[in-house]
Design a protein around this motif. Structure first.
Motif, short mmCIF file in Angstrom:
data_model
loop_
_atom_site.label_atom_id
_atom_site.label_comp_id
_atom_site.label_asym_id
_atom_site.label_seq_id
_atom_site.Cartn_x
_atom_site.Cartn_y
_atom_site.Cartn_z
N TRP A 1 -7.16 -4.85 -2.36
CA TRP A 1 -6.47 -5.43 -1.21
C TRP A 1 -7.07 -6.79 -0.88
O TRP A 1 -8.29 -6.94 -0.84
N ASN B 1 -3.77 0.56 4.06
CA ASN B 1 -3.98 1.97 3.73
C ASN B 1 -2.69 2.70 3.38
O ASN B 1 -2.70 3.92 3.21
N LYS B 2 -1.58 1.96 3.25
CA LYS B 2 -0.29 2.60 2.95
C LYS B 2 0.32 2.09 1.64
O LYS B 2 1.51 2.28 1.41
N ARG B 3 -0.49 1.48 0.81
CA ARG B 3 0.08 0.93 -0.42
C ARG B 3 0.63 2.02 -1.34
O ARG B 3 1.68 1.85 -1.94
#
Length: 183
Positions: free
Chosen positions: A126, A136-138
């Protein structure tokens, strides 16, 4: 509405979650294949935005991306156009942030065709950027991208790797796609 094009023009879209190297890849591929690339309109739009964006902003981004792409289609003389994202991004963000996507966006997504997609993997670290929101949502967004592309019956390949390896994987994928088109 997207212009009707001769079959010789191939549109390739570089898509995926935040911080996966989409813009870098699209620019690199445009240089490698000596073609134009359409930048991501939302970067220009959101740079001056000093508030949380709204559905109106998403619709504005939709219109801006369509206008930018159509503007390139008016002048492109090559047989290849590289697109740094597509209006499908507007659907993904609208659904996530607001729980729905306006009908005109959905209609245009169904009309606007891309011949091949490079779905960038989340294997890059990131990189913080004021225009990025969800480190945190990739993985979540990668699965959404995969689902959306499948729902369009899109031809796509996931691009992995770091540094030069990633760029070479992108070049290889485009070459393989172009070879199938020429066959």
């Amino acid at each position: 509405m997207e212009k009707k094009l001769g079959k010789s023009l191939q549109k390739i879209a570089v898509v995926g979650p935040e911080s996966t190297g989409k813009s870098y890849m699209a620019k690199h591929l445009a240089r490698e294949f000596d073609c134009f690339y359409v930048p991501e309109y939302s970067r220009y739009y959101c740079q001056g935005l000093e508030r949380n964006y709204t559905m109106t902003d998403e619709v504005n981004i939709f219109h801006g991306q369509v206008a930018m792409e159509d503007g390139f289609l008016d002048v492109v003389r090559q047989s290849l156009l590289m697109c740094d994202t597509t209006i499908l991004t507007v659907k993904i963000w609208s659904d996530h942030l607001f729980g729905y996507t306006p009908g005109n966006v959905l209609d245009e997504i169904r009309r606007r065709n891309y011949d091949f997609y490079l779905l960038m993997d989340i294997d890059l670290p990131w990189e913080d950027d004021p225009l990025r929101d969800f480190p945190n949502k990739r993985a979540h967004f990668k699965e959404i991208w995969r689902t959306e592309l499948r729902s369009l019956n899109a031809d796509f390949q996931i691009i992995r790797g770091l540094g030069e390896e990633r760029l070479q994987n992108g070049i290889r994928a485009v070459n393989e796609f172009l070879h199938t088109v020429d066959s």
